[in-house]
Design a protein around this motif. Structure first.
Motif, PDB file in Angstrom:
ATOM      1  N   TYR A  96       1.899  -5.230   8.668  1.00 26.43           N
ATOM      2  CA  TYR A  96       0.661  -4.454   8.569  1.00 26.43           C
ATOM      3  C   TYR A  96       0.718  -3.239   9.499  1.00 26.43           C
ATOM      4  N   GLN A  97       0.252  -2.116   8.980  1.00 31.47           N
ATOM      5  CA  GLN A  97       0.096  -0.901   9.771  1.00 31.47           C
ATOM      6  C   GLN A  97      -1.284  -0.860  10.398  1.00 31.47           C
ATOM      7  N   ASP A  98      -2.263  -1.389   9.665  1.00 27.82           N
ATOM      8  CA  ASP A  98      -3.643  -1.518  10.134  1.00 27.82           C
ATOM      9  C   ASP A  98      -4.206  -2.783   9.496  1.00 27.82           C
ATOM     10  N   ASN A  99      -5.517  -2.859   9.322  1.00 27.66           N
ATOM     11  CA  ASN A  99      -6.109  -4.069   8.762  1.00 27.66           C
ATOM     12  C   ASN A  99      -5.873  -4.240   7.266  1.00 27.66           C
TER      13      ASN A  99
END
Length: 240
Positions: free
Chosen positions: A209-212
Motif C-alpha cells: 500500500y502507498q496509502d489507505n
C-alpha cells in the motif's frame, strides 16, 4: 361466416395491440422513473483522466482500460506489457455506477477517440460511497450496456475492486467493497464475461500500500501484469 371470422381477427389484433401498448407504456414509465431516481451526488473532488497512445499503430488492435485512480496507476504497466501487440487507451473517472454522469462520460470519451476497441478491461466500485449497494446494483446493467455500446463486438474483462488498508465511514470499507464485487460478479457471470480478480490478488500483498487505498509502484506493477495477461488472452494471435 367470413365476416364473423374477420371480426374475430380484428378483435384479437386490437387486443394484441392494446396489450403491447400497455407493455410499452409500463416500460416507458419504468425507464423514466429510473432516470428520475438516478441523481448525481458529487464527491468533494471530481475528475476524469483520459490517456491515448501518442502514436497508435493502425495495424494493432485497440485496448481500453476503464476504472479509477487505481486503474490509472497500473495502466503504464499494462501499456508496457502490451507494447508490441496493442494500442492501450485509458478512461478513468471518480463517478460511480448509479451516477448518470458516468454513462455520459463514457459516451463522450468514445466519441472523442472514435476508434474500435478489441478488448475492454473495466472496473468501478471504489468511489461513490453515498450511493447504496442497492443503487449500485440498479445502475450496473446500464453501465454494462453503455460499455457494450461504445465498444460493440469487443471482448470484455471485469476487474474486481481492490481491498483497502484503512477503512472509513461511509466508505470505503472492505465489507462494502466485497458486497459491490459480489453484485457486479452476478451480472458479469450471467453475461459469461471473464474476471480479473484484482481483489484476491492484492489481498496477497498487504505490504504494497502507498496509502489507505492505492498501491505503491511495485504493487501497481503486480496489478498491471495480471491485467495485461488477462487482456492478452483475448487478443487475436499472429498466424504461424
Amino acid at each position: 361466416m367470413k365476416c364473423l371470422n374477420s371480426v374475430k381477427l380484428n378483435t384479437s389484433l386490437a387486443r394484441l395491440f392494446t396489450v403491447l401498448a400497455a407493455i410499452l407504456l409500463v416500460n416507458g414509465i419504468a425507464a423514466t422513473m429510473r432516470a428520475q431516481e438516478q441523481v448525481s451526488r458529487p464527491e468533494e473532488i471530481e475528475w476524469t483522466w483520459e490517456v491515448r497512445p501518442a502514436h497508435p499503430d493502425p495495424k494493432l488492435p485497440n485496448v481500453l482500460l476503464i476504472g479509477d485512480s487505481i486503474t490509472r496507476n497500473y495502466y503504464p504497466e499494462v501499456k508496457r506489457q502490451l507494447a508490441d501487440v496493442a494500442n492501450v487507451y485509458l478512461f478513468a473517472s471518480s463517478a460511480c455506477v448509479g451516477d448518470p454522469r458516468l454513462l455520459s462520460q463514457l459516451s463522450e470519451f468514445a466519441t472523442m477517440e472514435s476508434v474500435p476497441f478489441r478488448v475492454v478491461h473495466f472496473n468501478n466500485g471504489m468511489h461513490g460511497w453515498t450511493y447504496s449497494e442497492a443503487e449500485y446494483k440498479a445502475g450496473f446493467p446500464d453501465y454494462l450496456a453503455r460499455i457494450r455500446a461504445i465498444a460493440p463486438g469487443a471482448a470484455l474483462v471485469w476487474s474486481t475492486t481492490t481491498p483497502v488498508k484503512t477503512e472509513s465511514v461511509p466508505g470505503p470499507t472492505n465489507a462494502r467493497i466485497r458486497e459491490r464485487n459480489s453484485i457486479a460478479q452476478a451480472f458479469i457471470r450471467a453475461a459469461t464475461i471473464p474476471i480479473d480478480d484484482q481483489y484476491a490478488l492484492m489481498l496477497k500483498h498487504p505490504d504494497r500500500y502507498q496509502d489507505n487505498v492505492h498501491f505503491d509502484y511495485q504493487g501497481s506493477i503486480i496489478q498491471g501484469q495480471q491485467a495485461a495477461q488477462d487482456i492478452w488472452n483475448l487478443l487475436p494471435k499472429p498466424q504461424d
